[in-house]
Motif scaffolding. Structure first.
Motif, PDB file in Angstrom:
ATOM      1  N   LEU A 106     -31.445   6.418  13.251  1.00 21.42           N
ATOM      2  CA  LEU A 106     -31.031   7.729  13.741  1.00 21.42           C
ATOM      3  C   LEU A 106     -31.126   7.767  15.257  1.00 21.42           C
ATOM      4  CD1 LEU A 106     -33.138  10.014  11.351  1.00 21.42           C
ATOM      5  CD2 LEU A 106     -30.759   9.307  11.027  1.00 21.42           C
ATOM      6  N   ARG A 119     -32.388  16.996  14.787  1.00 20.64           N
ATOM      7  CA  ARG A 119     -31.769  17.887  13.805  1.00 20.64           C
ATOM      8  C   ARG A 119     -32.534  17.878  12.483  1.00 20.64           C
ATOM      9  NH1 ARG A 119     -28.659  18.193   9.577  1.00 20.64           N
ATOM     10  NH2 ARG A 119     -28.554  15.934   9.302  1.00 20.64           N
ATOM     11  N   SER A 136     -30.879  12.639  18.822  1.00 16.79           N
ATOM     12  CA  SER A 136     -30.302  13.953  18.506  1.00 16.79           C
ATOM     13  C   SER A 136     -30.311  14.226  17.013  1.00 16.79           C
ATOM     14  CB  SER A 136     -28.875  14.049  19.054  1.00 16.79           C
ATOM     15  OG  SER A 136     -28.059  13.005  18.534  1.00 16.79           O
ATOM     16  N   GLU A 137     -30.025  13.196  16.189  1.00 14.89           N
ATOM     17  CA  GLU A 137     -30.039  13.363  14.741  1.00 14.89           C
ATOM     18  C   GLU A 137     -31.468  13.511  14.228  1.00 14.89           C
ATOM     19  OE1 GLU A 137     -28.643  13.510  10.708  1.00 14.89           O
ATOM     20  OE2 GLU A 137     -27.867  14.054  12.679  1.00 14.89           O
TER      21      GLU A 137
END
Length: 204
Positions: free
Chosen positions: A163, A170, A166-167
């Protein structure tokens, strides 16, 4: 030669991983981290920060050799002791922060996630690639469902995918993503805020 370095400044204790180039975690390294965490619990710093000396990786995971040749039980013991040390810090109200640059994979990803707050540089990469080696990530299995949910945890464990920061943000694995060119300056500002908050909470 020590594989971690400790520095204290303004009541903030820094634990710096220094096993270049990728800060691979051995049983001995994990034990060294655990010892430092337990010593910190006795000293009660305002904040404990875990980061890396290099730019390429926070930690790219656990040494594969320590998963083989009958060393599995000793590795699990080291992992359990490490988790217990983090719980001791929580019990004493000492907040922990991971500053993540580069790769945080496998045991490195788990080590970061054990901290109360994870601050990642925008180019950081997180993942649990153990499945490609036929190894199960015990800390992720126990801790990640409460952090990112059961489905996301199983996806990471079973696919071994990585990942971007940013992911990971999230999903809830990371709490703050900072730009690479201002990472240190902005991270230090956040650490001052967290240290002040931790001190206020300890007084209440």
């Amino acid at each position: 030669m020590a594989e971690i370095h400790l520095r204290e400044r303004d009541g903030v204790l820094w634990l710096i991983l220094d096993r270049p180039p990728l800060n691979i975690l051995t049983i001995a390294t994990l034990d060294e981290i655990t010892h430092a965490l337990r010593a910190a619990a006795q000293k009660s710093p305002r904040l404990l920060v875990i980061t890396s000396a290099g730019e390429r990786a926070f930690s790219a995971g656990v040494d594969i050799r320590d998963h083989l040749d009958g060393r599995e039980r000793e590795m699990l013991r080291a992992v359990y002791d490490n988790c217990a040390a983090f719980e001791e810090l929580r019990g004493r109200g000492i907040p922990t922060v991971a500053l993540v640059k580069g790769y945080a994979l496998g045991g490195g990803c788990e080590l970061a996630a054990l901290c109360d707050t994870v601050i990642a540089r925008e180019d950081a990469v997180f993942g649990l690639p153990e499945v490609t080696l036929g190894v199960f990530p015990p800390v992720a299995a126990a801790y990640f469902p409460s952090l990112i949910g059961y489905q996301a945890t199983m996806r990471l464990i079973l696919t071994g995918e990585t990942l971007k920061a940013s992911e990971a943000f999230r999903l809830g694995l990371v709490h703050q993503v900072l730009p690479a060119r201002r990472f240190l300056s902005e991270a230090e500002e956040l650490l001052v805020m967290l240290a002040t908050l931790g001190r206020c909470q300890s007084r209440s």
